[in-house]
Scaffold this motif. Structure first.
Motif, PDB file in Angstrom:
ATOM      1  N   ASP A 263       0.868  -1.173   0.000  1.00 52.24           N
ATOM      2  CA  ASP A 263       0.000   0.000   0.000  1.00 52.24           C
ATOM      3  C   ASP A 263       0.907   1.225   0.000  1.00 52.24           C
ATOM      4  N   GLY A 264       1.047   1.845  -1.165  1.00 56.37           N
ATOM      5  CA  GLY A 264       2.000   2.936  -1.319  1.00 56.37           C
ATOM      6  C   GLY A 264       1.728   4.108  -0.394  1.00 56.37           C
ATOM      7  N   GLN A 265       0.471   4.509  -0.253  1.00 58.17           N
ATOM      8  CA  GLN A 265       0.150   5.659   0.589  1.00 58.17           C
ATOM      9  C   GLN A 265       0.389   5.358   2.071  1.00 58.17           C
ATOM     10  N   GLU A 290      10.735   7.599  -3.213  1.00 57.97           N
ATOM     11  CA  GLU A 290       9.474   7.754  -3.945  1.00 57.97           C
ATOM     12  C   GLU A 290       9.303   6.669  -5.004  1.00 57.97           C
ATOM     13  N   HIS A 291      10.415   6.130  -5.516  1.00 57.10           N
ATOM     14  CA  HIS A 291      10.313   5.015  -6.466  1.00 57.10           C
ATOM     15  C   HIS A 291       9.640   3.816  -5.800  1.00 57.10           C
ATOM     16  N   LEU A 292      10.024   3.529  -4.558  1.00 51.89           N
ATOM     17  CA  LEU A 292       9.412   2.407  -3.843  1.00 51.89           C
ATOM     18  C   LEU A 292       7.936   2.681  -3.575  1.00 51.89           C
ATOM     19  N   VAL A 293       7.617   3.913  -3.160  1.00 61.13           N
ATOM     20  CA  VAL A 293       6.224   4.264  -2.900  1.00 61.13           C
ATOM     21  C   VAL A 293       5.383   4.030  -4.161  1.00 61.13           C
ATOM     22  N   ALA A 294       5.921   4.446  -5.319  1.00 59.95           N
ATOM     23  CA  ALA A 294       5.203   4.261  -6.586  1.00 59.95           C
ATOM     24  C   ALA A 294       5.043   2.790  -6.935  1.00 59.95           C
ATOM     25  N   ALA A 295       6.041   1.988  -6.612  1.00 62.55           N
ATOM     26  CA  ALA A 295       6.005   0.556  -6.961  1.00 62.55           C
ATOM     27  C   ALA A 295       5.130  -0.254  -6.019  1.00 62.55           C
TER      28      ALA A 295
END
Length: 333
Positions: A263-265, A290-295
């Motif tokens: 769950d990115g958020q 932020e790359h991990l959050v997007a993935a």
């Protein structure tokens, strides 16, 4: 001549030798070969990710080592990874296959009998694996490495606390936790109202040293505050617990596993909360990956585990110092 003699005498007193013996290096090489063969037989893909990243680890208890680099003539600060987790999860979100990695990782201010600023980690991810399935695979890996069947003992965090500390960590009041800590000589640590901080002190001093002597032991159902990247569920008593386990052998933490959060958020909120706590403690604010959050939203249902290769070799060979199982301890690197 005097300068030449002084230089010669100085050089004579420098110990250039590895901290690890040749027989130990051969055992280490054999263990790594065994691990790779184990995953090859199961068609788990070996990957390699960058050791250096623009993002750092926000966890206040896992300090990153920063390094200065120049990118297109512009100075930047990058960070040596504290584990390959973030980059591997980006691969996992894209490729959706089981994968593992054996690599050096780096953590600042970690030096001691079981700690070195640079150490070796085995990390692997299994799509569609539950934590129970991952625990079974861990037992199989240990059996292959040890050369004899290894049956793991399962022990909940709350059970361990009840047996060795005498309180229930999920329901006890902060006052009672501090009282027990004070009784054992930890009251001067000044942790204030940091409930999990007090529990961590009690666990590391009163519980950990007792674990895993009769058989490798998995501690399960941790407090959610101890597992930022794990899913949370309710235990049989209705308490929220993190879907996580840790492996202990001979009182030493060897591995840490999660049912991974996808769950990115929610993940970004946890990173931001970490940085708020860093600000309160006067620690550096870390750039969020932020790359991990997007993935993260594209991660398959999976479980993942990180295992300390050096510590596993320590318990296999019965040595007390990590320097004995690595080429050069930090003091001689």
């Amino acid at each position: 001549m005097t300068n030449d003699l002084s230089s010669h005498l100085l050089t004579e007193h420098i110990d250039y030798h590895p901290t690890m013996s040749l027989p130990m290096a051969q055992k280490r090489a054999q263990m790594l070969a065994t691990i790779r063969q184990f995953f090859a037989e199961r068609e788990v893909l070996e990957v390699q990710t960058p050791m250096m990243s623009q993002a750092g680890n926000t966890d206040i208890f896992v300090p990153s080592i920063s390094t200065n680099v120049t990118v297109q003539d512009k100075p930047q600060t990058h960070y040596l990874h504290t584990s390959p987790e973030f980059a591997m999860k980006r691969m996992l979100a894209s490729w959706q296959v089981a994968m593992y990695q054996i690599c050096p990782v780096f953590r600042d201010n970690e030096v001691g009998g079981r700690h070195n600023s640079e150490f070796t980690m085995l990390e692997w991810y299994r799509p569609d694996f539950t934590l129970e399935m991952l625990a079974d695979e861990l037992a199989n890996l240990l059996s292959v490495v040890y050369g004899t069947p290894q049956n793991l003992t399962h022990y909940s965090y709350s059970q361990a606390f009840g047996d060795y500390v005498g309180i229930h960590p999920l329901t006890a009041s902060l006052e009672s936790i501090i009282e027990v800590a004070t009784q054992h000589g930890f009251g001067r640590l000044g942790l204030g109202d940091d409930r999990q901080g007090w529990l961590d002190v009690l666990f590391s001093h009163l519980v950990e040293p007792k674990l895993g002597f009769d058989a490798p032991t998995l501690i399960t159902n941790y407090p959610p505050a101890t597992a930022a990247l794990a899913k949370v569920e309710k235990d049989d008593d209705g308490n929220e617990v993190a879907k996580r386990f840790e492996l202990y052998i001979n009182g030493i933490e060897i591995a840490n596993a999660y049912d991974e959060l996808a769950d990115g958020q929610a993940l970004k909120a946890r990173f931001e909360a970490d940085n708020e706590e860093r600000a309160r403690r006067g620690l550096p604010i870390m750039p969020i990956d932020e790359h991990l959050v997007a993935a993260c939203d594209d991660l398959p249902e999976c479980s993942g585990i990180a295992l300390g290769v050096d510590r596993l070799l320590m318990v296999l060979t019965g040595v007390d110092s990590i320097d004995d199982v690595i080429g050069f301890g930090v003091g001689r690197a």
